[in-house]
Design a protein around this motif. Structure first.
Motif, PDB file in Angstrom:
ATOM      1  N   GLY A  53      33.614  42.969  46.310  1.00  0.00           N
ATOM      2  CA  GLY A  53      33.067  43.816  45.258  1.00  0.00           C
ATOM      3  C   GLY A  53      34.080  44.055  44.153  1.00  0.00           C
ATOM      4  N   PRO A  54      34.417  45.313  43.873  1.00  0.00           N
ATOM      5  CA  PRO A  54      35.292  45.626  42.747  1.00  0.00           C
ATOM      6  C   PRO A  54      36.679  44.987  42.792  1.00  0.00           C
ATOM      7  N   HIS A  55      37.191  44.654  43.976  1.00  0.00           N
ATOM      8  CA  HIS A  55      38.504  44.016  44.084  1.00  0.00           C
ATOM      9  C   HIS A  55      38.410  42.509  44.340  1.00  0.00           C
ATOM     10  N   ALA A  56      37.287  41.902  44.036  1.00  0.00           N
ATOM     11  CA  ALA A  56      37.117  40.464  44.288  1.00  0.00           C
ATOM     12  C   ALA A  56      38.158  39.633  43.548  1.00  0.00           C
ATOM     13  N   ARG A  57      38.658  40.146  42.432  1.00  0.00           N
ATOM     14  CA  ARG A  57      39.652  39.375  41.655  1.00  0.00           C
ATOM     15  C   ARG A  57      40.963  39.211  42.413  1.00  0.00           C
ATOM     16  N   PHE A  58      41.206  40.050  43.410  1.00  0.00           N
ATOM     17  CA  PHE A  58      42.437  39.954  44.184  1.00  0.00           C
ATOM     18  C   PHE A  58      42.292  39.069  45.421  1.00  0.00           C
ATOM     19  N   ALA A  59      41.078  38.724  45.792  1.00  0.00           N
ATOM     20  CA  ALA A  59      40.820  38.130  47.106  1.00  0.00           C
ATOM     21  C   ALA A  59      41.413  36.734  47.250  1.00  0.00           C
ATOM     22  N   GLU A  60      42.129  36.538  48.346  1.00  0.00           N
ATOM     23  CA  GLU A  60      42.538  35.219  48.809  1.00  0.00           C
ATOM     24  C   GLU A  60      41.611  34.880  49.968  1.00  0.00           C
ATOM     25  N   LYS A  61      41.027  33.682  49.949  1.00  0.00           N
ATOM     26  CA  LYS A  61      39.921  33.400  50.854  1.00  0.00           C
ATOM     27  C   LYS A  61      40.112  32.087  51.586  1.00  0.00           C
ATOM     28  N   ARG A  62      39.717  32.087  52.839  1.00  0.00           N
ATOM     29  CA  ARG A  62      39.581  30.861  53.621  1.00  0.00           C
ATOM     30  C   ARG A  62      38.342  31.035  54.486  1.00  0.00           C
TER      31      ARG A  62
END
Length: 236
Positions: A19-28
């Protein structure tokens, strides 16, 4: 919300990082985390499967200690639990939120002084980039930072109050209370609701939060586990 429907605060890191912090997400795969110099919080799906655990291990690396705050399920047999303590989650239920004339907004230039205060008071993790997660307020005396509080997780419609701490020499003056209410005021001004976490055994903090108008929403857990030293070969 119908009975049985998950609440965003049941998995607040997942709700924040999608949501609001999606810009920070590191994903695998389905696993998300904050940058390691920002926050130890990471997000597993509500019911992680073997692929999710493998993705988390690959993201963290072999033999890494991985915080799993809020996770209540079973970790894989080849993971070692290294830390576990009961926690509680509180939500705003009538806070007398108000701005504080002595509170100043803290920014990146204040991080060295913040980290010094955190090291002396140990309210929980605060890293080099934690300041980017939200608004942090402090109170200074004779130019020195003596108390602070700020915003961490940000699920839709909610903001977590975190890093509440006061220098030992300045305790007993109500500075933490004033800063909690000032941070809560800013959250409410955005049309959101404050919430927070603390250890279930931190009776002084629990009494303070309840006296201010927070209500216990749920019991949770703060957990950490070590990934296997040897990770399986990637498939596909």
């Amino acid at each position: 919300m119908t009975a049985g429907t998950p609440h965003v605060l049941d998995n607040p890191a997942l709700a924040s990082l999608t949501g609001p912090h999606a810009r920070f997400a590191e994903k695998r795969g389905r696993v998300l985390r904050y940058p390691v110099d920002m926050s130890p919080w990471l997000a597993l799906p509500d019911e992680p499967d073997a692929v999710d655990w493998a993705d988390l291990a690959a993201l963290a690396g072999p033999g890494a200690e991985v915080p799993l705050p809020g996770f209540r399920g079973e970790v894989p047999a080849d993971w070692e639990i290294t830390f576990q303590v009961e926690g509680v989650q509180f939500v705003d239920d009538g806070l007398a939120a108000a701005p504080d004339p002595e509170a100043v907004r803290l920014g990146p230039a204040d991080v060295p002084e913040i980290l010094d205060l955190i090291a002396r008071t140990r309210p929980g993790p605060f890293l080099a980039r934690t300041i980017e997660m939200g608004t942090y307020l402090g109170i200074r005396r004779d130019g020195a930072l003596v108390a602070m509080a700020g915003e961490r997780l940000h699920p839709p419609g909610w903001t977590e109050i975190s890093a509440v701490c006061t220098d030992p020499a300045a305790r007993g003056q109500g500075l933490a209370t004033r800063l909690i209410l000032a941070v809560a005021h800013g959250i409410r001004e955005r049309g959101e609701t404050p919430f927070l976490h603390t250890g279930a055994g931190n009776t002084d903090a629990v009494r303070l939060y309840e006296s201010l108008g927070f209500r216990l929403r749920r019991r949770t857990a703060f957990l950490a586990a070590r990934t296997p030293e040897r990770l399986p070969e990637a498939v596909g």
